[in-house]
Scaffold this active site. Structure first.
Site, PDB file in Angstrom:
ATOM      1  N   MET A  31       0.840  -1.199   0.000  1.00  0.00           N
ATOM      2  CA  MET A  31       0.000   0.000   0.000  1.00  0.00           C
ATOM      3  C   MET A  31       0.876   1.251   0.000  1.00  0.00           C
ATOM      4  O   MET A  31       0.410   2.343   0.341  1.00  0.00           O
ATOM      5  CB  MET A  31      -0.943  -0.011   1.200  1.00  0.00           C
ATOM      6  CG  MET A  31      -1.909  -1.195   1.133  1.00  0.00           C
ATOM      7  SD  MET A  31      -3.452  -0.919   1.996  1.00  0.00           S
ATOM      8  CE  MET A  31      -2.869  -0.700   3.645  1.00  0.00           C
ATOM      9  N   HIS A  38       9.275  -3.382   3.476  1.00  0.00           N
ATOM     10  CA  HIS A  38       8.866  -3.627   2.084  1.00  0.00           C
ATOM     11  C   HIS A  38      10.103  -3.937   1.225  1.00  0.00           C
ATOM     12  O   HIS A  38      10.073  -4.840   0.383  1.00  0.00           O
ATOM     13  CB  HIS A  38       8.183  -2.394   1.493  1.00  0.00           C
ATOM     14  CG  HIS A  38       6.930  -1.967   2.177  1.00  0.00           C
ATOM     15  ND1 HIS A  38       6.838  -0.816   2.910  1.00  0.00           N
ATOM     16  CD2 HIS A  38       5.684  -2.535   2.220  1.00  0.00           C
ATOM     17  CE1 HIS A  38       5.597  -0.682   3.378  1.00  0.00           C
ATOM     18  NE2 HIS A  38       4.882  -1.707   2.984  1.00  0.00           N
ATOM     19  N   GLN A  62     -10.196  -2.659   2.430  1.00  0.00           N
ATOM     20  CA  GLN A  62      -9.658  -3.332   3.611  1.00  0.00           C
ATOM     21  C   GLN A  62      -9.578  -2.416   4.826  1.00  0.00           C
ATOM     22  O   GLN A  62      -9.133  -2.840   5.892  1.00  0.00           O
ATOM     23  CB  GLN A  62      -8.296  -3.969   3.321  1.00  0.00           C
ATOM     24  CG  GLN A  62      -7.129  -3.006   3.196  1.00  0.00           C
ATOM     25  CD  GLN A  62      -5.874  -3.741   2.781  1.00  0.00           C
ATOM     26  OE1 GLN A  62      -5.736  -4.187   1.645  1.00  0.00           O
ATOM     27  NE2 GLN A  62      -4.930  -3.891   3.706  1.00  0.00           N
ATOM     28  N   GLY A 149       4.913 -10.297   4.015  1.00  0.00           N
ATOM     29  CA  GLY A 149       5.683 -10.223   5.260  1.00  0.00           C
ATOM     30  C   GLY A 149       4.984 -10.932   6.400  1.00  0.00           C
ATOM     31  O   GLY A 149       3.753 -10.868   6.530  1.00  0.00           O
ATOM     32  N   LYS A 151       5.155  -9.965   9.255  1.00  0.00           N
ATOM     33  CA  LYS A 151       4.653  -8.910  10.171  1.00  0.00           C
ATOM     34  C   LYS A 151       3.133  -9.019  10.262  1.00  0.00           C
ATOM     35  O   LYS A 151       2.556  -8.890  11.329  1.00  0.00           O
ATOM     36  CB  LYS A 151       5.060  -7.554   9.618  1.00  0.00           C
ATOM     37  CG  LYS A 151       4.130  -6.413   9.955  1.00  0.00           C
ATOM     38  CD  LYS A 151       4.783  -5.455  10.871  1.00  0.00           C
ATOM     39  CE  LYS A 151       3.925  -4.361  11.433  1.00  0.00           C
ATOM     40  NZ  LYS A 151       2.776  -3.933  10.716  1.00  0.00           N
TER      41      LYS A 151
HETATM   42  P1  AMP Z   1       1.474  -2.939   3.462  1.00  0.00           P
HETATM   43  O1  AMP Z   1       2.030  -1.889   2.546  1.00  0.00           O
HETATM   44  O2  AMP Z   1       1.466  -2.522   4.902  1.00  0.00           O
HETATM   45  O3  AMP Z   1       0.178  -3.501   2.973  1.00  0.00           O
HETATM   46  O4  AMP Z   1       2.505  -4.135   3.417  1.00  0.00           O
HETATM   47  C1  AMP Z   1       2.862  -4.752   2.212  1.00  0.00           C
HETATM   48  C2  AMP Z   1       3.650  -5.987   2.501  1.00  0.00           C
HETATM   49  O5  AMP Z   1       4.821  -5.646   3.237  1.00  0.00           O
HETATM   50  C3  AMP Z   1       2.870  -6.995   3.361  1.00  0.00           C
HETATM   51  O6  AMP Z   1       3.139  -8.302   2.882  1.00  0.00           O
HETATM   52  C4  AMP Z   1       3.448  -6.767   4.729  1.00  0.00           C
HETATM   53  O7  AMP Z   1       3.382  -7.904   5.564  1.00  0.00           O
HETATM   54  C5  AMP Z   1       4.891  -6.429   4.396  1.00  0.00           C
HETATM   55  N1  AMP Z   1       5.495  -5.687   5.506  1.00  0.00           N
HETATM   56  C6  AMP Z   1       5.074  -4.526   6.046  1.00  0.00           C
HETATM   57  N2  AMP Z   1       5.856  -4.187   7.082  1.00  0.00           N
HETATM   58  C7  AMP Z   1       6.792  -5.153   7.203  1.00  0.00           C
HETATM   59  C8  AMP Z   1       7.881  -5.394   8.092  1.00  0.00           C
HETATM   60  N3  AMP Z   1       8.171  -4.569   9.082  1.00  0.00           N
HETATM   61  N4  AMP Z   1       8.623  -6.492   7.898  1.00  0.00           N
HETATM   62  C9  AMP Z   1       8.337  -7.358   6.894  1.00  0.00           C
HETATM   63  N5  AMP Z   1       7.334  -7.204   6.027  1.00  0.00           N
HETATM   64  C10 AMP Z   1       6.569  -6.118   6.177  1.00  0.00           C
END
Ligand code: AMP
Length: 280
Positions: A31, A38, A62, A149, A151
């Site tokens: 996102m 990321h 979401q 991730g 996370k």
């Molecule tokens: P988001 O932009 O928050 O939707 O995250 C996109 C992807 O990055 C998802 O698969 C998250 O799990 C991963 N992600 C976000 N933060 C972290 C982190 N601190 N460590 C590892 N992966 C991450």
């Protein structure tokens, strides 16, 4: 790296550039407001695939809170730099309308415990939106491998389930959780924390770490979680939503069978909702 702003541009690029020599196409859905967490996903994908597509889409379906959607950080200029440095081939930045083929809408999904507990319970409709957008992005990008991730541990379980049913040929690759030098799990939302808020938020990973160490020493896991819960409840400025042991495949909190694989947590600091987890 090339920036493609619509599914039509993406399709045209694929027609011109994908050939039999491309064995693996990796996909990293995000996102935006990209950080080192990321970047680690993109780097892993670029080590394992010839082409890496990174998507940026703040997915409206979401978000269960309008204010969270509106205040979600957006920084495309920096995202371009981070994605390129980490090895992305394509930065795909479609609009929600393009991906959804009209007004964004998410069908309800029910995968039992993995969609109904914890994040599914706290954020009604959240996983409907996640499943919907990842499904549509998989259809648009058609990757062999997709990187997520750990996370977002519960999201990973939900995506694995969705993908096994709807996209069985896509391999879901789980990536390590990345933290800052003080242990705080990196998140796009951390930008909204003040310096004082960051200090408060550090209690989350510190308590997780203590639980994991106690369990390693052979102490009772349920007691250890309870101690962490009490400690976190006493932290001023931190509003604990949940802390619990779970099995990361089933999201069962039962300690029987395979037992707990992780401790998961959600808390609010300065109105920012933060999640974290640690493997046992
Ligand atoms: P988001 O932009 O928050 O939707 O995250 C996109 C992807 O990055 C998802 O698969 C998250 O799990 C991963 N992600 C976000 N933060 C972290 C982190 N601190 N460590 C590892 N992966 C991450």
């Amino acid at each position: 790296m090339i920036i493609l702003k619509s599914t039509i541009e993406l399709n045209n690029w694929f027609i011109e550039n994908i050939n039999e020599f491309v064995e693996n196409m990796g996909f990293v859905p995000t996102m935006g407001a990209l950080h080192k967490g990321h970047a680690s996903l993109i780097e892993k994908a670029s080590r394992e695939c010839q082409i890496v597509v990174v998507s940026i889409l703040v997915n409206p379906t979401q978000f269960n809170e309008k204010a969270d959607l509106e205040s979600y950080p957006r920084d495309l200029d920096n995202d371009v730099i981070v994605a390129e440095k980490a090895g992305a081939t394509i930065l795909f930045t479609p609009t929600p309308k393009d991906i959804y083929g009209g007004t964004p809408y998410a069908e309800p999904v029910d995968y039992g415990l993995i969609t109904s507990t914890f994040e599914g319970l706290s954020r009604q409709g959240h996983f409907d939106g996640v499943v919907s957008v990842v499904d549509k992005l998989f259809i648009a990008v058609k990757p062999n491998r997709a990187y997520f991730g750990s996370k977002d541990l519960q999201q990973l379980a939900v995506v694995e389930k969705m993908s096994s049913e709807r996209h069985p040929k896509i391999k879901i690759v789980s990536c390590d959780l990345i933290r800052d030098e003080n242990g705080l799990a990196l998140s796009s939302r951390n930008i909204r924390l003040s310096d004082a808020g960051i200090l408060v938020a550090q209690n989350i990973s510190q308590e997780l770490q203590i639980v994991a160490e106690r369990v390693k020493e052979g102490r009772d896991v349920i007691d250890s979680v309870e101690i962490a819960k009490q400690n976190l409840k006493n932290v001023e400025g931190l509003e604990l939503e949940y802390i619990s042991g779970v099995n990361d495949k089933t999201f069962s909190i039962s300690t029987e069978n395979r037992g707990w694989s992780h401790i998961i947590i959600a808390a609010r600091v300065e109105g920012v909702r933060l999640i974290d987890n640690i493997e046992l």
